[in-house]
Scaffold this motif. Sequence first.
Motif, PDB file in Angstrom:
ATOM      1  N   THR A 123    -123.680  33.201 -64.131  1.00 46.97           N
ATOM      2  CA  THR A 123    -124.229  33.818 -65.343  1.00 46.97           C
ATOM      3  C   THR A 123    -124.231  32.838 -66.500  1.00 46.97           C
ATOM      4  OG1 THR A 123    -123.464  36.012 -64.629  1.00 46.97           O
ATOM      5  CG2 THR A 123    -123.961  35.720 -66.970  1.00 46.97           C
ATOM      6  N   ARG A 124    -123.168  32.085 -66.665  1.00 41.88           N
ATOM      7  CA  ARG A 124    -123.098  31.114 -67.768  1.00 41.88           C
ATOM      8  C   ARG A 124    -124.133  30.007 -67.604  1.00 41.88           C
ATOM      9  NH1 ARG A 124    -116.474  30.850 -68.171  1.00 41.88           N
ATOM     10  NH2 ARG A 124    -116.246  32.555 -69.700  1.00 41.88           N
ATOM     11  N   ARG A 125    -124.336  29.535 -66.367  1.00 37.18           N
ATOM     12  CA  ARG A 125    -125.354  28.506 -66.149  1.00 37.18           C
ATOM     13  C   ARG A 125    -126.748  29.055 -66.487  1.00 37.18           C
ATOM     14  NH1 ARG A 125    -122.238  27.329 -61.464  1.00 37.18           N
ATOM     15  NH2 ARG A 125    -123.656  28.589 -60.179  1.00 37.18           N
ATOM     16  N   LEU A 126    -126.989  30.289 -66.109  1.00 36.61           N
ATOM     17  CA  LEU A 126    -128.271  30.908 -66.409  1.00 36.61           C
ATOM     18  C   LEU A 126    -128.477  31.037 -67.911  1.00 36.61           C
ATOM     19  CD1 LEU A 126    -130.830  32.519 -65.653  1.00 36.61           C
ATOM     20  CD2 LEU A 126    -129.376  34.551 -65.463  1.00 36.61           C
ATOM     21  N   LEU A 127    -127.472  31.500 -68.625  1.00 30.15           N
ATOM     22  CA  LEU A 127    -127.587  31.686 -70.070  1.00 30.15           C
ATOM     23  C   LEU A 127    -127.744  30.349 -70.785  1.00 30.15           C
ATOM     24  CD1 LEU A 127    -124.887  34.472 -70.646  1.00 30.15           C
ATOM     25  CD2 LEU A 127    -127.371  34.730 -70.403  1.00 30.15           C
ATOM     26  N   ASP A 128    -127.102  29.315 -70.296  1.00 34.28           N
ATOM     27  CA  ASP A 128    -127.236  27.990 -70.915  1.00 34.28           C
ATOM     28  C   ASP A 128    -128.658  27.457 -70.790  1.00 34.28           C
ATOM     29  OD1 ASP A 128    -124.596  27.958 -71.669  1.00 34.28           O
ATOM     30  OD2 ASP A 128    -123.911  26.754 -69.957  1.00 34.28           O
ATOM     31  N   ASP A 129    -129.349  27.849 -69.718  1.00 34.77           N
ATOM     32  CA  ASP A 129    -130.706  27.353 -69.464  1.00 34.77           C
ATOM     33  C   ASP A 129    -131.778  28.151 -70.197  1.00 34.77           C
ATOM     34  OD1 ASP A 129    -132.641  25.693 -67.880  1.00 34.77           O
ATOM     35  OD2 ASP A 129    -133.179  27.666 -67.086  1.00 34.77           O
ATOM     36  N   LEU A 130    -131.499  29.405 -70.540  1.00 33.94           N
ATOM     37  CA  LEU A 130    -132.526  30.281 -71.105  1.00 33.94           C
ATOM     38  C   LEU A 130    -133.123  29.794 -72.438  1.00 33.94           C
ATOM     39  CD1 LEU A 130    -131.211  33.879 -70.289  1.00 33.94           C
ATOM     40  CD2 LEU A 130    -133.247  32.738 -69.376  1.00 33.94           C
ATOM     41  N   PRO A 131    -132.364  29.223 -73.345  1.00 31.86           N
ATOM     42  CA  PRO A 131    -132.977  28.797 -74.608  1.00 31.86           C
ATOM     43  C   PRO A 131    -134.046  27.723 -74.452  1.00 31.86           C
ATOM     44  CG  PRO A 131    -130.602  28.990 -74.857  1.00 31.86           C
ATOM     45  CD  PRO A 131    -130.891  29.096 -73.388  1.00 31.86           C
ATOM     46  N   ALA A 132    -134.021  26.932 -73.379  1.00 31.94           N
ATOM     47  CA  ALA A 132    -135.023  25.888 -73.179  1.00 31.94           C
ATOM     48  C   ALA A 132    -136.370  26.504 -72.817  1.00 31.94           C
ATOM     49  CB  ALA A 132    -134.567  24.942 -72.071  1.00 31.94           C
ATOM     50  N   SER A 133    -137.445  25.770 -73.089  1.00 34.01           N
ATOM     51  CA  SER A 133    -138.785  26.238 -72.745  1.00 34.01           C
ATOM     52  C   SER A 133    -138.956  26.269 -71.232  1.00 34.01           C
ATOM     53  CB  SER A 133    -139.845  25.316 -73.358  1.00 34.01           C
ATOM     54  OG  SER A 133    -139.750  25.317 -74.763  1.00 34.01           O
ATOM     55  N   SER A 134    -139.846  27.133 -70.771  1.00 34.23           N
ATOM     56  CA  SER A 134    -140.091  27.242 -69.339  1.00 34.23           C
ATOM     57  C   SER A 134    -140.758  25.984 -68.813  1.00 34.23           C
ATOM     58  CB  SER A 134    -140.982  28.458 -69.056  1.00 34.23           C
ATOM     59  OG  SER A 134    -141.418  28.445 -67.712  1.00 34.23           O
ATOM     60  N   MET A 135    -140.341  25.526 -67.634  1.00 33.52           N
ATOM     61  CA  MET A 135    -140.938  24.351 -67.010  1.00 33.52           C
ATOM     62  C   MET A 135    -142.390  24.601 -66.606  1.00 33.52           C
ATOM     63  SD  MET A 135    -137.779  23.050 -64.607  1.00 33.52           S
ATOM     64  CE  MET A 135    -138.800  21.781 -63.883  1.00 33.52           C
ATOM     65  N   GLY A 136    -142.747  25.865 -66.458  1.00 33.60           N
ATOM     66  CA  GLY A 136    -144.115  26.200 -66.078  1.00 33.60           C
ATOM     67  C   GLY A 136    -145.043  26.394 -67.262  1.00 33.60           C
ATOM     68  N   GLY A 137    -144.530  26.237 -68.458  1.00 38.63           N
ATOM     69  CA  GLY A 137    -145.345  26.370 -69.650  1.00 38.63           C
ATOM     70  C   GLY A 137    -145.543  27.787 -70.135  1.00 38.63           C
ATOM     71  N   HIS A 171    -137.944  33.840 -77.666  1.00 35.60           N
ATOM     72  CA  HIS A 171    -138.807  33.711 -76.494  1.00 35.60           C
ATOM     73  C   HIS A 171    -138.125  34.202 -75.214  1.00 35.60           C
ATOM     74  CE1 HIS A 171    -136.243  30.181 -76.148  1.00 35.60           C
ATOM     75  NE2 HIS A 171    -136.669  30.023 -74.896  1.00 35.60           N
ATOM     76  N   VAL A 172    -137.003  34.908 -75.344  1.00 32.75           N
ATOM     77  CA  VAL A 172    -136.237  35.365 -74.185  1.00 32.75           C
ATOM     78  C   VAL A 172    -136.087  36.884 -74.217  1.00 32.75           C
ATOM     79  CG1 VAL A 172    -134.012  35.271 -72.982  1.00 32.75           C
ATOM     80  CG2 VAL A 172    -134.968  33.196 -74.025  1.00 32.75           C
ATOM     81  N   TYR A 173    -136.263  37.498 -73.055  1.00 35.18           N
ATOM     82  CA  TYR A 173    -136.046  38.938 -72.896  1.00 35.18           C
ATOM     83  C   TYR A 173    -135.058  39.158 -71.753  1.00 35.18           C
ATOM     84  CZ  TYR A 173    -140.032  39.619 -75.971  1.00 35.18           C
ATOM     85  OH  TYR A 173    -140.872  39.596 -77.055  1.00 35.18           O
ATOM     86  N   VAL A 174    -134.081  40.017 -71.999  1.00 34.40           N
ATOM     87  CA  VAL A 174    -133.058  40.335 -71.003  1.00 34.40           C
ATOM     88  C   VAL A 174    -133.169  41.808 -70.647  1.00 34.40           C
ATOM     89  CG1 VAL A 174    -130.591  40.394 -70.479  1.00 34.40           C
ATOM     90  CG2 VAL A 174    -131.517  38.563 -71.917  1.00 34.40           C
ATOM     91  N   MET A 175    -133.277  42.105 -69.353  1.00 38.50           N
ATOM     92  CA  MET A 175    -133.391  43.484 -68.893  1.00 38.50           C
ATOM     93  C   MET A 175    -132.296  43.765 -67.880  1.00 38.50           C
ATOM     94  SD  MET A 175    -137.529  43.653 -68.540  1.00 38.50           S
ATOM     95  CE  MET A 175    -138.525  42.865 -69.836  1.00 38.50           C
ATOM     96  N   LEU A 176    -131.491  44.767 -68.181  1.00 40.90           N
ATOM     97  CA  LEU A 176    -130.427  45.205 -67.288  1.00 40.90           C
ATOM     98  C   LEU A 176    -130.885  46.471 -66.570  1.00 40.90           C
ATOM     99  CD1 LEU A 176    -127.366  44.865 -69.723  1.00 40.90           C
ATOM    100  CD2 LEU A 176    -128.391  43.099 -68.292  1.00 40.90           C
ATOM    101  N   CYS A 177    -130.805  46.477 -65.251  1.00 36.25           N
ATOM    102  CA  CYS A 177    -131.225  47.631 -64.457  1.00 36.25           C
ATOM    103  C   CYS A 177    -130.024  48.160 -63.675  1.00 36.25           C
ATOM    104  CB  CYS A 177    -132.336  47.247 -63.481  1.00 36.25           C
ATOM    105  SG  CYS A 177    -133.811  46.568 -64.271  1.00 36.25           S
TER     106      CYS A 177
END
Length: 277
Positions: A123-137, A171-177
């Motif tokens: 989870t921490r690795r994922l959250l650390d990566d989220l602020p960066a722009s998407s590699m796919g543009g 630019h980030v959306y988090v959805m908990l299901c």
Amino acid sequence: MCGLIKLRKGRFMMSKIVGRGTGDWSVKYRPCRFEEIHGNDRIVTMLVNFIKNQTLPHTMLFTGPSGCGKTTASRVIAMALNCQNKVGEEPCCVCESCKAILNFNSFAVVEVDAGRTGDVATTRRLLDDLPASSMGGELYKVVIFDEAHKLGGASGSEDALLKFLEDTPNHVYVMLCTNQSEKLKPVTLNRCKTIQFGRLTADLIYKLVEGVATWEGVDTRPENVKAMFRYMADESNGVPRAALSYLQMIANEGSWTREAASLIINSGVDVDSVEVY
């Protein structure tokens, strides 16, 4: 080849049934556009308006029974946010961004099964990566936590997520299901826009299975087939995923009778708990 949904003004229209690919019918006929979602019409209207008005909350909690569309709605939102050929608020489902999301290889959309890969380090690795722009543009990043109630407890992931929920990048959306939102901490619930999904009525389930059967080339006019559909609609307990799993088993059996449906449905197969990806 349509099912019935009720709109906010009290009028009815037909929601589209579209089959994509082959294999499990609960996957083949999974909605990929808002107009394909059966039931929960007020929720669908609200989500469409969120997209239309650019007011979609950045942290959302989708709760309700298993198999009623929480994760599916999350994917449709993710596609609508990043679709390259969007018409109105609907994703096209054919552009590179939509196809990447549908094929689970998008740079912008990450789905996490909290029960399997929801440990705090991941989870921490994922959250650390989220602020960066998407590699796919893509313009927006979306992370979907399925079985989100399993983020708590010994894993510690829920605590790691709290700060991010409080200050989510634009630019980030988090959805908990989850179908067990009561297991999440009150502070987590307070930081999310909670949307309660519900089971479908028997009439809606009937229209869904009838539409899918028609798509599959079944003659739905005989009374014995209609009786089988009505029985299936009652026994699926308002869960479309269960209804489509039953329908596929009945189609493979081939007799299309209520008696065969009763044997299959009462065979001990708990399709409501089957995990579908």
